[in-house]
Design an enzyme around this catalytic site. Structure first.
Site: not given
Length: 391
Positions: A52, A105, A177, A202
């Site tokens: 983590r 988005y 972004d 993506k």
């Protein structure tokens, strides 16, 4: 008995080395002593403790994306929205205010308008193509501006230079972004951004088989705050997904260039078809931000295009059914072409009035163009548009 199968077997020594990056799925890492563990946590030596908090495959991938973006110390997390969340929650606090592009988005918009207010963080939305509109949305408590280089799904090109100057003059953080554009199209740090975000899922990973995000900050203190928030929230990236994404990066430039070439040719073809109301592609002369797109991106229009057909939901249904070989999916960035319908996916949470204000009708589609033969794409889209027109 001096041995047992329960004990881990050391990795074999070898005078040769693997050409492919090893996949390291271990959750835990053993240290020699408490002093050595302290030294790791203090940053005096390099090491891993618990997945983590970081693992080798995430480090390798982050360093490769750093090289693409001209960044240092970028962080790979579990998804694109994990990257957005780590940046916003790591750097904003109750009483702060953020200005976001009004065509972000859908999930980013939801976070700003529904989630951040629950933590006492205010927000305003403004047209990211107009630095004056962004300036008008600022408040004394504004701490950050969040924009997309090219908006999803309307492909509007942000006035990144004007907004960066504004942010610098006001002492406000600018987060960009860069998922749609990728560093092959533009590197936001070169234009004054403080934070760069990617949905690695993506175009960077590029094969629709890894879910990951990336966030990098110019300031080391900001990097630490983002890392601490991501670790606390458990926004951990899967080692296997990191391994897959690293593999995808090796063909990134080739994939991007081929898909970009296809997108430009497909946009030109769609614009000439009866029943197509408009085509949106950054390098087309009729794009509303054409001059800015050319100034920022040159001829790099990217692989994303959007178009609108006449008719409502019936036409949209007919279009997708007439193109069964083109994946109809609410995502982008696969090596093959995908088609999405924002009104029923990414922007379904918006009211019809809000969608209309952003130019998103029931006949509006976004295309993530892949690397197929362009003649095949032209044939398939021609048939789909004809079916929508008949409907």
């Amino acid at each position: 008995m001096t041995d047992t199968l329960v004990r881990r077997t050391p990795w074999p020594d070898s005078v040769s080395r693997a050409v492919v990056t090893p996949l390291q799925p271990s959750v835990v890492y053993a240290s020699e002593s408490p002093d050595e563990l302290d030294a790791q946590y203090a940053g005096q030596v390099q090491g891993y403790t618990y997945a983590r908090e970081g693992h080798p495959n995430a480090t390798v991938l982050a360093q490769k994306i750093d090289a693409l973006e001209g960044a240092t110390g970028g962080l790979v997390v579990g998804s694109g929205m994990a990257a957005v969340s780590a940046a916003l929650l790591g750097l904003l606090k109750s009483g702060d205010h953020i200005v976001g592009g009004n065509q972000l988005y859908g999930r980013s918009l939801r976070m700003m308008t529904q989630d951040l207010p629950r933590f006492g963080i205010g927000h305003s939305l403004a047209d990211q193509t107009d630095a004056a509109a962004v300036e008008a949305a600022l408040r004394p408590e504004t701490r950050m501006i969040l924009i997309e280089t090219v908006s999803n799904p309307t492909l509007r090109v942000a006035d990144i230079e004007g907004i960066a100057r504004l942010a610098r003059d006001r002492g406000i953080l600018l987060a960009v972004d860069n998922t749609f554009t990728t560093p092959r199209g533009l590197r936001p740090f070169d234009f004054g951004a403080d934070i760069v975000i990617h949905s690695v899922t993506k175009l960077l990973a590029g094969h629709a088989d890894a879910t990951l995000g990336y966030v990098a900050a110019r300031n080391p203190d900001h990097r630490r705050a983002i890392y601490d928030m991501a670790t606390t929230l458990g926004l951990t990236a899967s080692p296997f997904d990191c391994w897959l994404a690293e593999r995808g990066l090796y063909s990134f430039a080739l994939r991007y260039d081929r898909a970009e070439e296809n997108a430009a040719r497909l946009a030109e073809h769609l614009a000439a078809l009866p029943g197509v109301r408009r085509v949106i592609y950054p390098t087309r002369p009729d794009h509303p931000d054409h001059n800015r797109a050319i100034g920022l991106l040159g001829r790099r229009g990217g692989n994303m295009l959007s178009f609108e057909v006449e008719g409502g939901r019936a036409a949209a249904n007919a279009l997708t059914r007439a193109a069964p070989q083109i994946a109809f999916a609410p995502t982008l960035g696969d090596i093959g072409t995908t088609l999405s319908h924002p009104a029923s996916s990414s922007h379904r949470g918006m009211s019809a009035e809000s969608r209309a204000a952003n130019g998103i009708s029931e006949g509006f589609f976004r295309v993530s163009v892949g690397v197929e033969e362009i003649e095949l794409l032209i044939s398939e889209f021609s048939a789909a548009i004809e079916a929508a027109t008949r409907a």
